[in-house]
Scaffold this active site. Structure first.
Site, PDB file in Angstrom:
ATOM      1  N   MET A  73       1.050   3.118  -0.893  1.00  0.00           N
ATOM      2  CA  MET A  73       0.872   3.814   0.389  1.00  0.00           C
ATOM      3  C   MET A  73      -0.205   4.896   0.382  1.00  0.00           C
ATOM      4  O   MET A  73      -0.209   5.762   1.260  1.00  0.00           O
ATOM      5  CB  MET A  73       2.208   4.423   0.837  1.00  0.00           C
ATOM      6  CG  MET A  73       3.255   3.393   1.231  1.00  0.00           C
ATOM      7  SD  MET A  73       2.683   2.239   2.513  1.00  0.00           S
ATOM      8  CE  MET A  73       2.576   3.368   3.912  1.00  0.00           C
ATOM      9  N   HIS A  92       0.002  -6.476   4.240  1.00  0.00           N
ATOM     10  CA  HIS A  92       0.162  -5.537   5.346  1.00  0.00           C
ATOM     11  C   HIS A  92       1.128  -6.138   6.362  1.00  0.00           C
ATOM     12  O   HIS A  92       1.006  -7.315   6.713  1.00  0.00           O
ATOM     13  CB  HIS A  92      -1.205  -5.278   5.999  1.00  0.00           C
ATOM     14  CG  HIS A  92      -1.122  -4.323   7.144  1.00  0.00           C
ATOM     15  ND1 HIS A  92      -0.990  -2.961   6.959  1.00  0.00           N
ATOM     16  CD2 HIS A  92      -1.108  -4.524   8.474  1.00  0.00           C
ATOM     17  CE1 HIS A  92      -0.913  -2.379   8.146  1.00  0.00           C
ATOM     18  NE2 HIS A  92      -0.988  -3.298   9.075  1.00  0.00           N
ATOM     19  N   GLU A 157       7.054 -11.758   3.931  1.00  0.00           N
ATOM     20  CA  GLU A 157       6.208 -11.105   2.924  1.00  0.00           C
ATOM     21  C   GLU A 157       6.593 -11.574   1.529  1.00  0.00           C
ATOM     22  O   GLU A 157       5.730 -11.812   0.665  1.00  0.00           O
ATOM     23  CB  GLU A 157       6.351  -9.576   3.005  1.00  0.00           C
ATOM     24  CG  GLU A 157       5.808  -8.979   4.288  1.00  0.00           C
ATOM     25  CD  GLU A 157       5.923  -7.460   4.288  1.00  0.00           C
ATOM     26  OE1 GLU A 157       5.439  -6.833   3.324  1.00  0.00           O
ATOM     27  OE2 GLU A 157       6.500  -6.897   5.234  1.00  0.00           O
TER      28      GLU A 157
HETATM   29  N1  NHR Z   1      -7.229   1.397   0.608  1.00  0.00           N
HETATM   30  C1  NHR Z   1      -8.339   0.824   1.088  1.00  0.00           C
HETATM   31  N2  NHR Z   1      -9.516   1.353   0.758  1.00  0.00           N
HETATM   32  N3  NHR Z   1      -8.310  -0.273   1.885  1.00  0.00           N
HETATM   33  C2  NHR Z   1      -7.142  -0.801   2.231  1.00  0.00           C
HETATM   34  O1  NHR Z   1      -7.161  -1.882   3.004  1.00  0.00           O
HETATM   35  C3  NHR Z   1      -5.921  -0.237   1.767  1.00  0.00           C
HETATM   36  C4  NHR Z   1      -6.008   0.892   0.937  1.00  0.00           C
HETATM   37  C5  NHR Z   1      -4.839   1.513   0.459  1.00  0.00           C
HETATM   38  C6  NHR Z   1      -3.595   1.040   0.819  1.00  0.00           C
HETATM   39  C7  NHR Z   1      -2.153  -0.514   2.124  1.00  0.00           C
HETATM   40  C8  NHR Z   1      -2.022  -0.200   3.648  1.00  0.00           C
HETATM   41  C9  NHR Z   1      -0.899  -0.983   4.267  1.00  0.00           C
HETATM   42  O2  NHR Z   1      -0.849  -2.183   4.085  1.00  0.00           O
HETATM   43  C10 NHR Z   1      -3.507  -0.073   1.661  1.00  0.00           C
HETATM   44  C11 NHR Z   1      -4.655  -0.713   2.122  1.00  0.00           C
HETATM   45  C12 NHR Z   1      -1.185   3.497   3.482  1.00  0.00           C
HETATM   46  C13 NHR Z   1      -1.965   4.014   4.497  1.00  0.00           C
HETATM   47  C14 NHR Z   1      -1.985   5.500   4.773  1.00  0.00           C
HETATM   48  O3  NHR Z   1      -2.443   5.933   5.810  1.00  0.00           O
HETATM   49  C15 NHR Z   1      -2.735   3.127   5.233  1.00  0.00           C
HETATM   50  C16 NHR Z   1      -2.736   1.767   4.946  1.00  0.00           C
HETATM   51  C17 NHR Z   1      -1.964   1.270   3.914  1.00  0.00           C
HETATM   52  C18 NHR Z   1      -1.176   2.121   3.186  1.00  0.00           C
HETATM   53  N4  NHR Z   1      -1.527   6.343   3.802  1.00  0.00           N
HETATM   54  C19 NHR Z   1      -1.449   7.793   3.891  1.00  0.00           C
HETATM   55  C20 NHR Z   1      -2.591   8.465   3.123  1.00  0.00           C
HETATM   56  O4  NHR Z   1      -2.899   9.615   3.465  1.00  0.00           O
HETATM   57  C21 NHR Z   1      -0.181   8.317   3.257  1.00  0.00           C
HETATM   58  C22 NHR Z   1       1.068   7.759   3.857  1.00  0.00           C
HETATM   59  C23 NHR Z   1       2.299   8.007   2.991  1.00  0.00           C
HETATM   60  O5  NHR Z   1       2.162   8.513   1.865  1.00  0.00           O
HETATM   61  O6  NHR Z   1       3.396   7.644   3.448  1.00  0.00           O
HETATM   62  O7  NHR Z   1      -3.127   7.884   2.162  1.00  0.00           O
HETATM   63  O8  NHR Z   1      -0.066  -0.447   5.023  1.00  0.00           O
END
Ligand code: NHR
Length: 201
Positions: A73, A92, A157
């Protein structure tokens, strides 16, 4: 992650399970299975790039052919993503390109869509924007709430992610061009998916 471990990876080996959270349930499961585990806690790093570098080092100890994000995440930076270009997968919980980002089931219900699902994609610097490997579709049913819809998607999934990993290990997923990452503003190449139709597997 558990579903991939339980399904097994014929012709491959799961080198390690690594989490950014010491309390992740998946770590306890992996340790019970006798697998290698490691923790790289994002909270220990003031800067995202430093966390990414530490995570990369912990992964590269094992020299994996493939890195699989499963419930991971934290958004990963461009250096990390480029380092694993063409060998970094994510799942996802939506039918991308619909509903990238967080709270996908809630947003699907709010939008009134009649189908929803999950997508395995290669990871590129564009969040949830990399080339699609496999998708599964589920209906949105009358009376669904976030939990019932999430459970229906999760079952799919657990089916499609092990499938995508098997395809990778079998050499059926290959890439052309720049691994979906634009270089100096030049449009990226595409992944070529030598994947059989679902019902042949
Ligand atoms: N990183 C990149 N560069 N590209 C992607 O496509 C990614 C990635 C990292 C994670 C998983 C994704 C999902 O399938 C993923 C894909 C977390 C967030 C997020 O906003 C967004 C997408 C995904 C996972 N994370 C927050 C952050 O600030 C924190 C949220 C939390 O800790 O609960 O990093 O959903």
């Amino acid at each position: 992650m558990e579903a991939i471990v339980r399904a097994g990876v014929p012709g491959g080996r799961i080198a390690a399970v690594i989490s950014n959270r010491a309390d992740a349930a998946g770590l306890a499961f992996a340790a019970e299975q006798g697998m290698n585990t490691a923790v790289v806690a994002h909270a220990d790093y003031a800067e995202r790039a430093r966390f990414d570098a530490a995570l990369q080092a912990a992964i590269d100890v094992h020299a994996p052919d493939l890195v699989v994000l499963a419930g991971f995440m934290r958004v990963l930076g461009e250096n990390f993503v480029r380092h694993y270009a063409g060998r970094l997968l994510n799942i996802h919980p939506s039918l991308l390109p619909s509903f990238p980002g967080l709270h996908t089931h809630r947003r699907a219900l709010a939008a009134g869509v009649r189908v929803h699902g999950a997508t395995v994609h290669f990871v590129t610097p564009e969040l949830d924007g990399g080339p699609v490997v496999i998708q599964a579709v589920v209906p949105v049913l009358p009376g669904d709430d976030e939990d019932s819809l999430a459970a229906r998607v999760l079952a799919e999934e657990h089916r499609i992610y092990p499938q995508a990993v098997r395809w990778f290990v079998e050499g059926r997923l290959s890439i052309t061009g720049n691994a979906g990452i634009s270089v100096a503003g030049v449009h990226p190449g595409r992944f070529v998916l030598h994947s059989p139709p679902l019902d042949t597997e």
